[in-house]
Design a protein around this motif. Structure first.
Motif, PDB file in Angstrom:
ATOM      1  N   LEU A 196       0.798  -1.374   0.030  1.00  0.00           N
ATOM      2  CA  LEU A 196      -0.128   0.040  -0.079  1.00  0.00           C
ATOM      3  C   LEU A 196       0.863   1.162   0.039  1.00  0.00           C
ATOM      4  O   LEU A 196       0.481   2.245  -0.513  1.00  0.00           O
ATOM      5  CB  LEU A 196      -0.789  -0.246   1.293  1.00  0.00           C
TER       6      LEU A 196
ATOM      7  N   GLU B 195       2.302   1.571  -3.582  1.00  0.00           N
ATOM      8  CA  GLU B 195       1.228   2.176  -4.586  1.00  0.00           C
ATOM      9  C   GLU B 195       0.999   3.694  -4.313  1.00  0.00           C
ATOM     10  O   GLU B 195       0.792   4.255  -5.192  1.00  0.00           O
ATOM     11  CB  GLU B 195       0.045   1.415  -4.260  1.00  0.00           C
ATOM     12  N   TRP B 196       0.962   4.097  -3.066  1.00  0.00           N
ATOM     13  CA  TRP B 196       0.572   5.495  -2.692  1.00  0.00           C
ATOM     14  C   TRP B 196       1.803   6.426  -3.101  1.00  0.00           C
ATOM     15  O   TRP B 196       1.647   7.379  -3.848  1.00  0.00           O
ATOM     16  CB  TRP B 196       0.502   5.498  -0.939  1.00  0.00           C
TER      17      TRP B 196
ATOM     18  N   LYS C 125       1.552   6.791  -6.854  1.00  0.00           N
ATOM     19  CA  LYS C 125       0.369   7.732  -7.091  1.00  0.00           C
ATOM     20  C   LYS C 125       0.975   9.166  -6.983  1.00  0.00           C
ATOM     21  O   LYS C 125       0.613  10.025  -7.780  1.00  0.00           O
ATOM     22  CB  LYS C 125      -0.843   7.373  -6.194  1.00  0.00           C
ATOM     23  N   GLN C 126       1.832   9.430  -5.844  1.00  0.00           N
ATOM     24  CA  GLN C 126       2.431  10.744  -5.602  1.00  0.00           C
ATOM     25  C   GLN C 126       3.341  11.180  -6.524  1.00  0.00           C
ATOM     26  O   GLN C 126       3.258  12.112  -6.968  1.00  0.00           O
ATOM     27  CB  GLN C 126       2.834  10.715  -4.218  1.00  0.00           C
TER      28      GLN C 126
END
Length: 72
Positions: free
Chosen positions: A56, A59-60, A63-64
């Motif tokens: 997670l 993935e975060w 995305k950032q």
């Protein structure tokens, strides 16, 4: 991939809770074989829980990075 990790996380939580229950509410932990089973349940349960938070965070972070690139 995330669905598999979520499923493993749930199985790990269940194993951890079963191990803690056996330790706290039964006399099974007073035997050597019981100690081994409880330690395995708690250890393997926490081991298979750990990849989900890492995935997670990765993935975060991706995305950032992609949102920062789209702003430029």
């Amino acid at each position: 991939m995330l669905k598999i990790l979520k499923m493993l996380h749930l199985i790990g939580i269940i194993m951890l809770l079963v191990g803690v229950y056996l330790y706290l509410n039964t006399t099974f932990g007073q035997q050597v074989s019981g100690m081994l089973v409880i330690a395995l349940l708690i250890g393997i349960g926490t081991l298979i829980m750990s990849p989900l938070p890492v995935a997670l965070v990765i993935e975060w972070a991706q995305k950032q990075t992609s949102s920062d690139n789209s702003k430029e």
